[in-house]
Scaffold this active site. Structure first.
Site, short mmCIF file in Angstrom:
data_model
loop_
_atom_site.label_atom_id
_atom_site.label_comp_id
_atom_site.label_asym_id
_atom_site.label_seq_id
_atom_site.Cartn_x
_atom_site.Cartn_y
_atom_site.Cartn_z
N SER A 113 0.88 -0.88 -0.10
CA SER A 113 -0.30 -0.14 -0.01
C SER A 113 1.27 1.12 0.30
CB SER A 113 -0.71 0.29 1.77
OG SER A 113 -1.69 1.09 0.75
N LYS A 155 -5.17 -6.48 3.40
CA LYS A 155 -4.55 -5.60 2.33
C LYS A 155 -6.04 -5.28 1.92
CE LYS A 155 -2.90 -2.31 -0.40
NZ LYS A 155 -3.81 -2.03 -1.42
N HIS A 158 -8.00 -3.30 4.51
CA HIS A 158 -7.03 -1.87 4.72
C HIS A 158 -7.99 -1.41 2.92
CE1 HIS A 158 -4.50 0.53 2.54
NE2 HIS A 158 -3.81 0.74 3.25
N ASN A 159 -7.80 -1.53 1.98
CA ASN A 159 -8.56 -0.94 0.98
C ASN A 159 -9.94 -1.13 1.59
OD1 ASN A 159 -6.40 -1.08 -0.03
ND2 ASN A 159 -7.25 -1.64 -1.78
N GLU A 184 -10.56 2.18 3.60
CA GLU A 184 -9.95 3.47 2.56
C GLU A 184 -11.40 3.84 2.52
OE1 GLU A 184 -6.36 2.87 0.12
OE2 GLU A 184 -7.34 3.07 -1.77
C1 6PG Z 1 -3.00 1.46 -2.02
C2 6PG Z 1 -4.74 2.08 -2.67
C3 6PG Z 1 -4.62 1.10 -3.66
C4 6PG Z 1 -4.88 1.65 -4.85
C5 6PG Z 1 -6.33 0.55 -4.92
C6 6PG Z 1 -7.55 1.84 -5.40
O1 6PG Z 1 -3.35 1.07 -0.76
O2 6PG Z 1 -2.31 1.59 -2.29
O3 6PG Z 1 -5.46 1.09 -2.18
O4 6PG Z 1 -4.29 -0.43 -3.63
O5 6PG Z 1 -4.71 2.92 -4.73
O6 6PG Z 1 -6.16 -0.31 -5.66
O7 6PG Z 1 -8.55 1.09 -5.15
P1 6PG Z 1 -9.86 1.46 -6.05
O8 6PG Z 1 -9.86 1.60 -7.79
O9 6PG Z 1 -10.38 0.42 -5.87
O10 6PG Z 1 -10.52 2.97 -5.64
#
Ligand code: 6PG
Length: 483
Positions: A128, A182, A185-186, A189
């Site tokens: 990430s 991970k 985590h997303n 996010e």
């Molecule tokens: C990270 C982000 C990375 C990416 C995602 C965005 O941890 O660095 O999460 O993995 O920015 O793929 O996800 P979306 O395209 O689904 O918003």
């Protein structure tokens, strides 16, 4: 052979990771499907350290010292499978294949099993921090065997972000554990981003503030307990002006949010596990709704009735107080989002047999990753002390924080609902909190309905066992189905 690590796939993330590895004293073998990209990396950034370019995957493997360790940075799905296959064919037992993409953890479990059967190690590693993180220090979430961690650990520690002097990497657990964490985590996010977006919306359309003014508010919030990367970049981007029109750039960006699937997986997995991650779900659905072009155009055409979203204030004091309420509401909702996310990790660990240290997860999220935040220090303390074992909401620090923020939280949800501003994440997090607090939930009624129409049985509060009532036949005794 001279390279202690190799990278396959040299698009933005892959080349930045390779450069980061080289900058930290590793000798990095490079392979890309099109050799020009490999050449370009050496041409532009050869000064970063030692690179060993390869034209074929066999040449790439031959340039690695044993145990050979290769990180794959290609698209999730079929391209990843094809690359793993090619590497496994060229490698020997004991070698380590690392998938650094955003792979679905169930694919990682399957791949690890296949590769292990061939005597090699397979490590699904969450990475990430985006392109910038890959270059200057990402947060890393590797799964796989303890044995692979012995070789990989020091290499990953050399390139990870640092938080309070500690590298933001830990061995999460066996097989798919790293990609699982991970994924969550997303999901978090998505929740964080939607919370920020809802706060922006309340100030923009509800309070009529300009992006510059809102940017200033976020800048100030970044100096509080909300201090985080996402708040920081939001403050910056709200101050950005469009080169063509001079208008705030955010005002001319189309309001459809994209996604690549990790948030959806977080919710799908939570549904399978039975873990309520309502905040993440609303974050995902809010993006989905934003992209429902036909539905939204239809609603505009139909002129659906309701308040126009304006929030009225008697004076400036009241306005200021409400901005403060939004900040406190955001903090409370954020705590719920993380509580739900960590519950999903716990439930996933139970289901898939992983031993995941939640305090360590919180610690490696303090730096490098997209959700990095000051607040993760206290989150890790709460898990460390055991207070958050069942829920982050039970840890005294967060219990107090919610007590403090609660009035604001309720005012923001009530106000947005009455004024017609959608705030799904603010609302659902509060409902989750209130549901948890409830001594009794209306699930008793759901069970009654299920038993009524489908003889699905129910339990009694005063006696163990399973019961069924012949609801449609008044006067008939209830039947005990089993103990
Ligand atoms: C990270 C982000 C990375 C990416 C995602 C965005 O941890 O660095 O999460 O993995 O920015 O793929 O996800 P979306 O395209 O689904 O918003």
């Amino acid at each position: 052979a001279t390279a202690n690590i190799g990278v396959v796939g040299l698009a933005a993330m892959g080349s930045n990771l390779a450069r980061n590895l080289a900058r930290h004293g590793n000798t990095v073998a490079l392979f890309n499907r099109h050799y020009e990209r490999t050449e370009k990396l050496i041409e532009d950034h050869g000064d970063d350290g030692n690179f060993v370019p390869a034209k074929t995957i066999e040449e790439f493997v031959a340039s690695l010292t044993k145990p050979r360790t290769a990180i794959i940075m290609v698209k999730a799905g079929a391209p990843t499978d094809a690359t793993i296959e090619a590497l496994a064919d060229a490698m020997d037992p004991g070698d380590i294949i690392v998938d650094g993409g955003n792979s679905y953890f169930k694919d990682t479990i399957r791949r690890e099993k296949d590769i292990r059967a061939r005597g090699l190690h397979f490590v699904g590693c969450g990475v990430s921090g985006g392109e910038e993180g890959a270059l200057n220090g990402p947060s890393l979430m590797p799964g796989g065997t303890d044995e692979s961690w012995k070789t990989l650990g020091p290499i990953l520690k050399s390139i990870a972000a640092q938080a309070e002097g500690e590298p933001c990497v830990t061995h999460i657990g066996e097989n798919g554990a790293g990609h699982f964490v991970k994924m969550v985590h997303n999901g978090i996010e998505y929740a964080d981003m939607q919370l920020i977006a809802e706060s922006y919306d309340i100030m923009r359309r509800g309070m009529g503030m300009t992006p510059d003014e809102i940017g200033d508010v976020f800048e100030a919030w970044n100096k509080t307990e909300l201090n985080s990367y996402l708040i920081e970049i939001t403050a910056d981007l709200l101050h950005e002006k469009d080169k063509k029109t001079g208008k705030p750039l955010v005002d001319i960006i189309v309001d459809h949010a994209g996604m690549k699937g990790t948030g959806t997986w977080t919710v799908q997995t939570a549904l399978e596990l039975g873990t309520p991650v309502t905040v993440v779900a609303e974050g995902v659905f809010a993006r989905g709704l934003s992209d429902q072009t036909e539905l939204r155009a239809g609603a505009a055409e139909q002129n659906l009735s309701g308040p126009d979203g304006t929030i009225e204030f008697a004076n400036d004091e009241e306005r200021k107080a409400f901005i403060n309420d939004i900040r406190q509401a955001m903090y409370a909702s954020k705590i719920v989002a993380y509580a739900q996310g960590f519950n999903e990790i716990n439930d996933g660990a139970k289901e898939y047999g992983w031993d995941i240290d939640l305090a360590a997860v919180a610690r490696i999220w303090r730096g490098g990753c997209i959700i990095r935040a000051q607040f993760l220090n206290v989150v890790s303390d709460a898990f460390e002390s055991g207070e958050a074992n069942v829920s982050l909401l039970f840890a005294s620090y967060f219990k107090d924080a919610i007590e403090r923020c609660q009035g604001s939280w309720r005012r923001v949800v009530a106000k947005t609902m009455s004024c017609g501003i959608p705030a799904p994440v603010f609302a659902t997090s509060l409902s989750y909190y209130d549901a948890l607090r409830s001594k009794r939930l209306p699930a008793c009624l759901i069970q009654s309905q299920r038993d009524f129409f489908g003889a699905h049985t129910y339990g009694r509060v005063d006696e163990p066992g399973t019961f069924h009532t012949l609801w449609a036949e008044p006067g008939r005794p209830e039947e005990k189905m089993s103990d």
